[in-house]
Each structure stands twice: as structure tokens, then as C-alpha cells.
Motif scaffolding. Structure first.
Motif, PDB file in Angstrom:
ATOM      1  N   ARG A 256      36.254  49.900  52.228  1.00 61.69           N
ATOM      2  CA  ARG A 256      36.141  48.721  52.043  1.00 61.69           C
ATOM      3  C   ARG A 256      35.236  48.099  52.339  1.00 61.69           C
ATOM      4  NH1 ARG A 256      42.356  48.150  51.784  1.00 61.69           N
ATOM      5  NH2 ARG A 256      42.525  48.706  50.062  1.00 61.69           N
ATOM      6  N   LYS A 257      35.235  48.144  53.856  1.00 62.10           N
ATOM      7  CA  LYS A 257      33.890  47.379  54.591  1.00 62.10           C
ATOM      8  C   LYS A 257      32.643  47.700  54.351  1.00 62.10           C
ATOM      9  CE  LYS A 257      32.867  45.553  59.674  1.00 62.10           C
ATOM     10  NZ  LYS A 257      31.799  44.828  58.664  1.00 62.10           N
TER      11      LYS A 257
ATOM     12  N   ARG B 239      31.981  46.490  50.667  1.00 58.85           N
ATOM     13  CA  ARG B 239      31.247  44.939  50.975  1.00 58.85           C
ATOM     14  C   ARG B 239      30.760  44.744  51.592  1.00 58.85           C
ATOM     15  NH1 ARG B 239      36.574  43.884  53.122  1.00 58.85           N
ATOM     16  NH2 ARG B 239      35.689  44.553  55.508  1.00 58.85           N
ATOM     17  N   ASP B 240      29.978  44.973  52.434  1.00 59.16           N
ATOM     18  CA  ASP B 240      28.582  44.744  53.301  1.00 59.16           C
ATOM     19  C   ASP B 240      27.616  45.682  52.933  1.00 59.16           C
ATOM     20  OD1 ASP B 240      30.342  43.427  54.903  1.00 59.16           O
ATOM     21  OD2 ASP B 240      30.087  44.760  56.968  1.00 59.16           O
TER      22      ASP B 240
END
Length: 63
Positions: free
Chosen positions: A55-56, A59-60
Motif C-alpha cells: 500500500r505504501k 501510495r508513494d
């Protein structure tokens, strides 16, 4: 093979981490999963990483 760290769970390098390879693929560092009923070829292993790591990275905009 050259690896570029995309995202990890810690800074020490001793935890789940997602890498980009110079081949345009992803390499994953995680805990080896040994208790399963899958047939994994001898040249491969199954690893476990936190969902939040992916997810990170998304997201990034890393992958």
C-alpha cells in the motif's frame, strides 16, 4: 543484479522490504513461509510481507 530500495518497514535492512531490480522487476525481502501446502519449485521460495508495504509503495507512486 542491482537493487534499488523502494520501501521498507525499517531502516536497518533487517525487515520486509520491496526493491526494484535493474531488470524492471520487483524483489521482496520477507519472512520465509515454510508451513503451507503449496508446491513451490526448488529454485523459488514463498515470503510473507505486510500488506501495508505494498500500500505504501503504491501510495508513494513507487510502483
Amino acid at each position: 543484479m542491482e537493487l534499488t530500495k523502494l520501501v521498507g518497514s525499517c531502516d536497518e535492512g533487517d525487515c520486509p522490504t520491496l526493491y526494484l531490480t535493474d531488470r524492471g522487476t520487483l524483489a521482496v525481502q520477507g519472512v520465509q513461509v515454510t508451513e503451507h501446502d503449496l508446491r513451490i519449485p526448488a529454485h523459488e521460495i514463498l515470503v510473507e510481507i505486510p500488506v501495508e508495504l505494498i500500500r505504501k509503495a503504491v501510495r508513494d507512486n513507487l510502483i
